[in-house]
Scaffold this active site. Sequence first.
Site, mmCIF file in Angstrom:
data_model
loop_
_atom_site.group_PDB
_atom_site.id
_atom_site.type_symbol
_atom_site.label_atom_id
_atom_site.label_comp_id
_atom_site.label_asym_id
_atom_site.label_seq_id
_atom_site.Cartn_x
_atom_site.Cartn_y
_atom_site.Cartn_z
ATOM 1 N N ASP A 17 -92.916 -26.355 -33.920
ATOM 2 C CA ASP A 17 -91.963 -26.793 -32.924
ATOM 3 C C ASP A 17 -92.034 -28.334 -32.941
ATOM 4 O O ASP A 17 -93.037 -28.905 -33.380
ATOM 5 C CB ASP A 17 -92.403 -26.240 -31.565
ATOM 6 N N LEU A 18 -90.987 -29.000 -32.475
ATOM 7 C CA LEU A 18 -90.995 -30.470 -32.521
ATOM 8 C C LEU A 18 -91.428 -31.067 -31.181
ATOM 9 O O LEU A 18 -92.482 -31.685 -31.062
ATOM 10 C CB LEU A 18 -89.593 -30.963 -32.908
ATOM 11 N N ASP A 19 -90.585 -30.816 -30.165
ATOM 12 C CA ASP A 19 -90.804 -31.482 -28.892
ATOM 13 C C ASP A 19 -91.994 -30.864 -28.159
ATOM 14 O O ASP A 19 -92.002 -29.666 -27.892
ATOM 15 C CB ASP A 19 -89.520 -31.340 -28.061
ATOM 16 N N THR A 25 -90.496 -35.920 -26.307
ATOM 17 C CA THR A 25 -89.235 -36.560 -25.900
ATOM 18 C C THR A 25 -88.782 -36.051 -24.525
ATOM 19 O O THR A 25 -87.679 -36.394 -24.087
ATOM 20 C CB THR A 25 -88.114 -36.297 -26.929
ATOM 21 N N LYS A 53 -87.792 -27.362 -20.853
ATOM 22 C CA LYS A 53 -88.583 -27.548 -22.076
ATOM 23 C C LYS A 53 -88.401 -26.375 -23.033
ATOM 24 O O LYS A 53 -88.565 -25.219 -22.640
ATOM 25 C CB LYS A 53 -90.062 -27.742 -21.736
ATOM 26 N N ARG A 57 -79.641 -26.989 -25.542
ATOM 27 C CA ARG A 57 -78.889 -27.990 -24.774
ATOM 28 C C ARG A 57 -77.925 -27.343 -23.770
ATOM 29 O O ARG A 57 -77.906 -27.713 -22.589
ATOM 30 C CB ARG A 57 -78.105 -28.893 -25.735
ATOM 31 N N SER A 122 -87.330 -25.951 -34.587
ATOM 32 C CA SER A 122 -87.048 -26.587 -33.292
ATOM 33 C C SER A 122 -85.682 -26.198 -32.759
ATOM 34 O O SER A 122 -84.756 -25.949 -33.524
ATOM 35 C CB SER A 122 -87.104 -28.111 -33.483
ATOM 36 N N ALA A 123 -85.557 -26.182 -31.424
ATOM 37 C CA ALA A 123 -84.258 -25.909 -30.782
ATOM 38 C C ALA A 123 -83.356 -27.140 -30.816
ATOM 39 O O ALA A 123 -82.164 -27.042 -30.537
ATOM 40 C CB ALA A 123 -84.482 -25.494 -29.332
ATOM 41 N N SER A 124 -83.926 -28.306 -31.146
ATOM 42 C CA SER A 124 -83.159 -29.548 -31.003
ATOM 43 C C SER A 124 -82.194 -29.814 -32.150
ATOM 44 O O SER A 124 -82.582 -29.816 -33.317
ATOM 45 C CB SER A 124 -84.120 -30.739 -30.885
ATOM 46 N N ASN A 126 -81.003 -32.641 -32.537
ATOM 47 C CA ASN A 126 -81.322 -34.021 -32.923
ATOM 48 C C ASN A 126 -82.575 -34.112 -33.792
ATOM 49 O O ASN A 126 -83.018 -35.214 -34.121
ATOM 50 C CB ASN A 126 -81.532 -34.872 -31.665
ATOM 51 N N LYS A 153 -84.852 -19.560 -28.881
ATOM 52 C CA LYS A 153 -86.142 -18.955 -28.525
ATOM 53 C C LYS A 153 -85.998 -18.410 -27.095
ATOM 54 O O LYS A 153 -85.356 -19.064 -26.284
ATOM 55 C CB LYS A 153 -87.259 -20.007 -28.571
ATOM 56 N N GLU A 177 -96.667 -24.158 -31.113
ATOM 57 C CA GLU A 177 -95.665 -24.209 -30.038
ATOM 58 C C GLU A 177 -96.244 -24.690 -28.709
ATOM 59 O O GLU A 177 -97.382 -24.380 -28.388
ATOM 60 C CB GLU A 177 -95.128 -22.792 -29.787
ATOM 61 N N ASP A 178 -95.411 -25.388 -27.915
ATOM 62 C CA ASP A 178 -95.858 -25.812 -26.582
ATOM 63 C C ASP A 178 -95.153 -25.050 -25.461
ATOM 64 O O ASP A 178 -95.459 -25.283 -24.296
ATOM 65 C CB ASP A 178 -95.604 -27.315 -26.370
HETATM 66 P P1 B16 Z 1 -81.114 -31.193 -28.211
HETATM 67 P P2 B16 Z 1 -88.091 -28.125 -29.232
HETATM 68 C C1 B16 Z 1 -86.131 -28.674 -27.486
HETATM 69 O O1 B16 Z 1 -86.941 -29.064 -28.560
HETATM 70 C C2 B16 Z 1 -86.524 -29.406 -26.214
HETATM 71 O O2 B16 Z 1 -87.833 -29.028 -25.811
HETATM 72 C C3 B16 Z 1 -85.555 -29.043 -25.102
HETATM 73 O O3 B16 Z 1 -85.894 -29.735 -23.908
HETATM 74 C C4 B16 Z 1 -84.138 -29.417 -25.548
HETATM 75 O O4 B16 Z 1 -83.181 -29.043 -24.547
HETATM 76 C C5 B16 Z 1 -83.821 -28.696 -26.865
HETATM 77 O O5 B16 Z 1 -84.783 -29.042 -27.842
HETATM 78 C C6 B16 Z 1 -82.432 -29.044 -27.390
HETATM 79 O O6 B16 Z 1 -82.430 -30.396 -27.749
HETATM 80 O O7 B16 Z 1 -80.289 -31.453 -26.981
HETATM 81 O O8 B16 Z 1 -81.681 -32.432 -28.852
HETATM 82 O O9 B16 Z 1 -80.384 -30.322 -29.209
HETATM 83 O O10 B16 Z 1 -89.204 -28.042 -28.224
HETATM 84 O O11 B16 Z 1 -87.482 -26.772 -29.566
HETATM 85 O O12 B16 Z 1 -88.468 -28.919 -30.448
HETATM 86 MG MG MG Z 2 -91.334 -27.619 -27.633
#
Ligand code: B16
Ligand code: MG
Length: 223
Positions: A17-19, A25, A53, A57, A122-124, A126, A153, A177-178
């Site tokens: 996982d990233l964040d 972030t 967390k 988005r 990661s869900a992000s 970005n 997830k 994972e966190d």
């Molecule tokens: P984005 P992860 C997640 O990252 C964040 O923990 C979560 O707070 C955020 O809403 C999600 O990514 C989407 O991010 O808006 O940049 O697409 O923990 O899955 O690495």
């Molecule tokens: Mg995370």
Amino acid sequence: MKPVPSFITSARGALFDLDGVIVDTARFHYQAWRRLAAELGFEFTEAHNERLKGVSRMRSLEILLEIGGLQFDEARSVELATKKNAWYVELISKMGPEEILPGAADYLRQLRADGVKIALGSASKNAPMILDSLGITGLFDAIVDGNHVAKAKPDPEVFLLGATRLGLQAADCVVYEDAEAGIEAAHRAGMKAVGIGDPAILGAAEFVIPGLHALLKPAGLPF
Ligand code: B16
Ligand code: MG
């Protein structure tokens, strides 16, 4: 230090996982969501932010609007999420390698040296930009992020795709994972999970550590 379990040392693949695992972030997400809430006329606290967390988005926006007691149609929701993301991207674009969480980059290098394949899960959306800002894109064999999966997830999709991209079976991979939802996603994918954070919250994980620094080998020694 607790002995490192064999499911970690014998894994052929590692899915991160990233964040909250490699970088934090959450405070930038918080600033941007709080700004959006203020514009919409309500307060968004740090405790509220905890609920976002690991959440995608659009689902994060839904939770935020629930907190504010507001409802919008799809088009307006996408507009609000896009606005929040622009503020968030402005904040994270200033990040550099100093933002990498303690031990994370060294642990990735340690795994590579041991022949373990590494993917991001990661869900992000970005994530690629964040890895570039941190200067660690090259440490990953595959990157799976919010742009590649339809289901968030605790659905296992992101980790199953990660294992496939590494050319490995799910059972050969370990997830780092966190978030509780991420641990559940790992288990539903048929993988064991290392929780990064508080054992009281991540008790479902097979092993919980405060950060990846806890898995660094003392120089020159095997586990
Ligand atoms: P984005 P992860 C997640 O990252 C964040 O923990 C979560 O707070 C955020 O809403 C999600 O990514 C989407 O991010 O808006 O940049 O697409 O923990 O899955 O690495
Ligand atoms: Mg995370």
